[in-house]
Design an enzyme around this catalytic site. Structure first.
Site, PDB file in Angstrom:
ATOM      1  N   ASP A  98      20.439  56.208  34.521  1.00  8.58           N
ATOM      2  CA  ASP A  98      20.708  55.701  33.183  1.00  8.58           C
ATOM      3  C   ASP A  98      20.325  56.802  32.183  1.00  8.58           C
ATOM      4  OD1 ASP A  98      21.503  54.195  31.074  1.00  8.58           O
ATOM      5  OD2 ASP A  98      20.362  52.417  31.599  1.00  8.58           O
TER       6      ASP A  98
HETATM    7  C1  NOJ Z   1      22.067  53.070  28.407  1.00  5.84           C
HETATM    8  C2  NOJ Z   1      22.386  51.742  29.015  1.00  5.84           C
HETATM    9  O1  NOJ Z   1      21.222  51.197  29.595  1.00  5.84           O
HETATM   10  C3  NOJ Z   1      23.479  51.798  30.051  1.00  5.84           C
HETATM   11  O2  NOJ Z   1      23.808  50.491  30.419  1.00  5.84           O
HETATM   12  C4  NOJ Z   1      24.671  52.549  29.541  1.00  5.84           C
HETATM   13  O3  NOJ Z   1      25.683  52.563  30.506  1.00  5.84           O
HETATM   14  C5  NOJ Z   1      24.241  53.944  29.174  1.00  5.84           C
HETATM   15  N1  NOJ Z   1      23.243  53.879  28.124  1.00  5.84           N
HETATM   16  C6  NOJ Z   1      25.399  54.812  28.717  1.00  5.84           C
HETATM   17  O4  NOJ Z   1      25.838  54.434  27.478  1.00  5.84           O
END
Ligand code: NOJ
Length: 747
Positions: A290
């Site tokens: 993430d």
């Molecule tokens: C953080 C989020 O937790 C995740 O779900 C997302 O896909 C990513 N950012 C990318 O935007």
């Protein structure tokens, strides 16, 4: 094809036999690209390899690319092989050109994006759509999202989010399918099928990414990014099944979660990534982190510095670093020092390259960027119609009591004077919900405009009254004036799109701002009031439940929210949604979910020393599986085919459902079981099957489910996944709290 697992067999009366078989198969036969991958790998420098393990945002903001163009230099230098937050056919084509024309090895970029509940055309937030209990509908939303997004040059969506969540304070509850692992597993798999189709190279599909692995939804106190700590039994029993089902459905990638589990941040967890995901489940797709979560292992207190964090992630079999730049800046040194082996790097790069081959990017790196197609797909009639259909099927009717002797809903289209009050009556961006990414608010149809279209003959007195955030009451008088002139008042209250979603946990989940006060003022006028609640989580609406005759929970339904709601309000669609998340009476009850344990001192009103509160009931405001219709259903004659079954034998469970009202309607028939005694204690109810049926007035139908001992498996005291002999109960009904029951024995 691997063997299939039959979860539930349903026999409808009359002649149809529907076999709901969930095939555990690698969704499609994929061409073998091993040779091509190895040939390319053998030409790559270590820096180029690390480039393929790097994912950066393009710096695109809401309206377009920002001025930060550093990532382009990285692409050109082969230091960044993957980009997210870049879309539109033209923009992505231009970036792709850099990769395939200006880099040494001409390896195409992989473009990812958060296509969560639609790309441009926005469908209901996932929590809402799950309330449809309609797997086909959910698969179709994913398929249409993929078609629209793929035409804009995207290859990869960071979805489905399959985190089980039982704490409505957690803002990201909006993004998942609620509290139940059985339902979450089926819905996660349906989304993967929808996004990926049967061929990754099909330019009408997207590669799926199952997230957030693992147990992100169990953040302590519902505070985003907070610690997760639970037994391995609970992890495997409740939290892991949806990820596993999505992977079994063929999901080609997985995203790590921000949280720690058992003291180890997921991104550096060999237990989660290597042991469970790779070894036990045989997952050989891409594991991406993430956003920045490699570097976050430093503040977690798990890594001393970036280099150490990169080693922890790479050695846990993580393939791609989203945005922290840690792999890019440190992995080379780690390899040189022998902290990360060349084999670990090669394996990661193999997995990334393989997906690029399978997506067809080496055949034609531009195949997804098609401006002509983009024009046709985006906001096409089919997408907009589906958005409306998905919207109305996601709505849950929470209450519909008589006002002056007659049920308030559905409203008559002949109603002459309607007051439409509240901050969500005309809030195009808010109805798109959280994570609407590139959703276009200018195309959203609000409740106000839908109402004008649904009842063109009516006079509409519109007033916002207040906002969703401030305590300012200066708009109350205009709202009261509007209400005074009306025969009926429709109020649209709830959350704006920023009040749920990522980094949007709330400790008080009542109506924010002055909305509660506004509602109480309007109520005092004594007019018939219908409240439409628009929110990304269950709200604590006890006062509303006590005082307002009709409550429609309309979540955030996306681009066609307005028409979807008026379809329900005026009876063009008979509501059929059922809650996939328990509504608590107050925050103090959280966590509250239907599948809790009985305890050694189950509730007894006459005994103080039993498990309860002094100041609130144990029961929720609205239970899991609950939702009303404009008709009524009666359940009768629940029976099992035999009182005793052996392991592997089938048990038929049959129930008769009758539409006892005066209009056709859909009903979600739900089957739950309870294992009375186990080597570890078992929940009071667990969902094991459901069927959505459609009955005309007066019509009845026999619904049959088939259970086997496989459906009764759990993680025993010895951590074996199996069923134990003993007595069971089966419950069938239209909500987890309103069921018939019968017993049987497994011998
Ligand atoms: C953080 C989020 O937790 C995740 O779900 C997302 O896909 C990513 N950012 C990318 O935007």
């Amino acid at each position: 094809m691997r063997p299939g697992k039959t979860i539930v067999t349903i026999m409808k009366n009359k002649l149809t036999l529907i076999l709901l078989t969930i095939w555990v198969l690698p969704a499609f036969a994929q061409k073998d690209y091993t040779k091509e991958v190895e040939a390319l790998l053998s030409k790559m420098t270590l820096e180029e390899k690390i480039g393929q393990m790097t994912l950066y945002t393009s710096g695109w903001d809401v309206t377009g690319p920002t001025l930060n163009e550093n990532y382009k230099a990285d692409i050109r230098a082969g230091r960044c092989g993957n980009i997210f937050n870049a879309h539109t056919a033209k923009y992505n084509r231009d970036l792709q050109r850099i990769a395939v024309e200006e880099t040494r090895l001409k390896i195409p970029l992989l473009f990812g994006y958060d296509v969560i509940h639609g790309h441009k055309t926005i469908y209901p937030i996932p929590l809402a759509e799950a309330c449809s209990w309609d797997l086909e509908l959910i698969e179709k939303s994913a398929r249409l999202s993929a078609r629209e997004a793929a035409a804009s040059g995207l290859h990869w969506t960071f979805n489905p989010m399959v985190d089980i969540a039982r704490d409505p304070r957690w803002g990201r509850i909006a993004e998942g399918t609620g509290e139940d692992p059985f339902l979450g597993a089926l819905m996660g798999a349906a989304k993967v099928r929808g996004y990926q189709g049967t061929d990754l190279s099909d330019p009408y599909t997207l590669m799926a990414c199952v997230k957030h692995f693992a147990a992100y939804g169990a953040a302590q106190a519902g505070r985003d990014y907070h610690t997760v700590d639970m037994s391995e039994r609970e992890l495997r029993q409740t939290y892991l099944p949806p990820y596993k089902a999505a992977i079994d459905a063929g999901a080609a990638s997985v995203m790590t979660s921000f949280n720690e589990y058992d003291g180890v941040p997921a991104t550096g967890s060999k237990f989660l990534m290597d042991k469970v995901l790779r070894q036990e489940w045989g997952f050989d797709g891409i594991i991406v982190t993430d956003y920045g979560s490699v570097a976050e292992m430093i503040p977690h207190g798990f890594a001393v510095n970036g280099k150490h964090a990169g080693e922890l992630a790479a050695n846990a079999t993580v393939d791609m670093d989203m945005q922290s730049g840690v792999f890019q800046n440190n992995l080379k040194q780690s390899v040189e020092e022998g902290k990360v082996s060349m084999k670990t790097i090669d394996d990661a790069v193999r997995r990334v390259l393989l997906k690029k081959f399978e997506l067809g990017l080496f055949d034609d790196p531009y195949r997804y960027s098609n401006e002509e197609r983009e024009k046709q797909e985006v906001f096409s009639d089919e997408m907009m119609q589906h958005a409306r259909d998905a919207g109305r099927k996601s709505i849950v009717l929470l209450k519909n009591e008589p006002f002056n002797g007659q049920k308030l809903l559905p409203l008559a289209k002949t109603t002459r004077n309607i007051a439409l009050i509240g901050p969500l009556t005309e809030a195009p961006e808010d109805i798109l919900g959280s994570w609407h990414a590139s959703g276009d608010a200018s195309k959203a149809v609000t409740l106000l405009s839908a109402l004008q279209q649904a009842v063109p003959g009516a006079k509409i007195f519109h007033a916002q009254g207040c906002s969703t955030e401030s305590d300012d009451r200066s708009g109350f008088e205009a709202a009261l004036n509007a209400a005074r002139q009306a025969d009926v008042v429709i109020m649209a209250v709830g959350e704006n799109y920023r009040q749920n979603g990522e980094a949007a946990s709330r400790s008080d989940i009542g109506l924010p701002g002055a909305q509660q006060a506004l509602l109480e003022e309007i109520y005092k006028l004594g007019k018939p009031v219908v409240v439409v609640v628009m929110a990304g989580r269950p709200l604590t609406i006890g006062w509303m439940d006590e005082n307002i005759p009709a409550i429609v929970n309309a979540w955030h339904l996306g681009t066609m929210a307005g028409p979807a709601i008026t379809d329900v309000l005026f009876g063009d669609y008979n509501p059929s949604g059922k809650l996939v998340i328990t509504f608590p009476r107050n925050v103090g009850q959280i966590p509250i979910f239907y599948s809790m344990k009985n305890t050694g001192r189950p509730f007894n009103a006459n005994d103080k020393y039993t498990s309860k509160y002094l100041d609130v009931a144990n029961t929720p405001l609205y239970p899991f599986g609950y939702g009303l219709s404009y008709t009524s259903f009666k359940y009768s004659d629940l029976k099992v085919s035999k009182p005793v079954i052996g392991f592997g034998e089938k048990l038929q469970v049959e129930v008769t459902v009758k539409n006892t009202g005066d209009r056709a309607g859909e009903e979600v028939v739900q089957l739950y079981t309870r294992d009375l005694v186990g080597s570890v204690t078992r929940p009071v109810k667990e969902l094991k099957g459901f069927q959505k049926i459609n009955l005309k007035p007066g019509e009845s139908e026999k619904v049959t489910f088939t259970l086997t001992s496989d459906d009764l498996r759990f993680y025993t005291q010895a951590m074996e996944y199996k069923a134990e002999p003993g007595d069971f109960k089966v419950f069938v009904g239209g909500s987890s709290a309103d069921v018939l029951e019968v017993g049987f024995e497994l011998k």
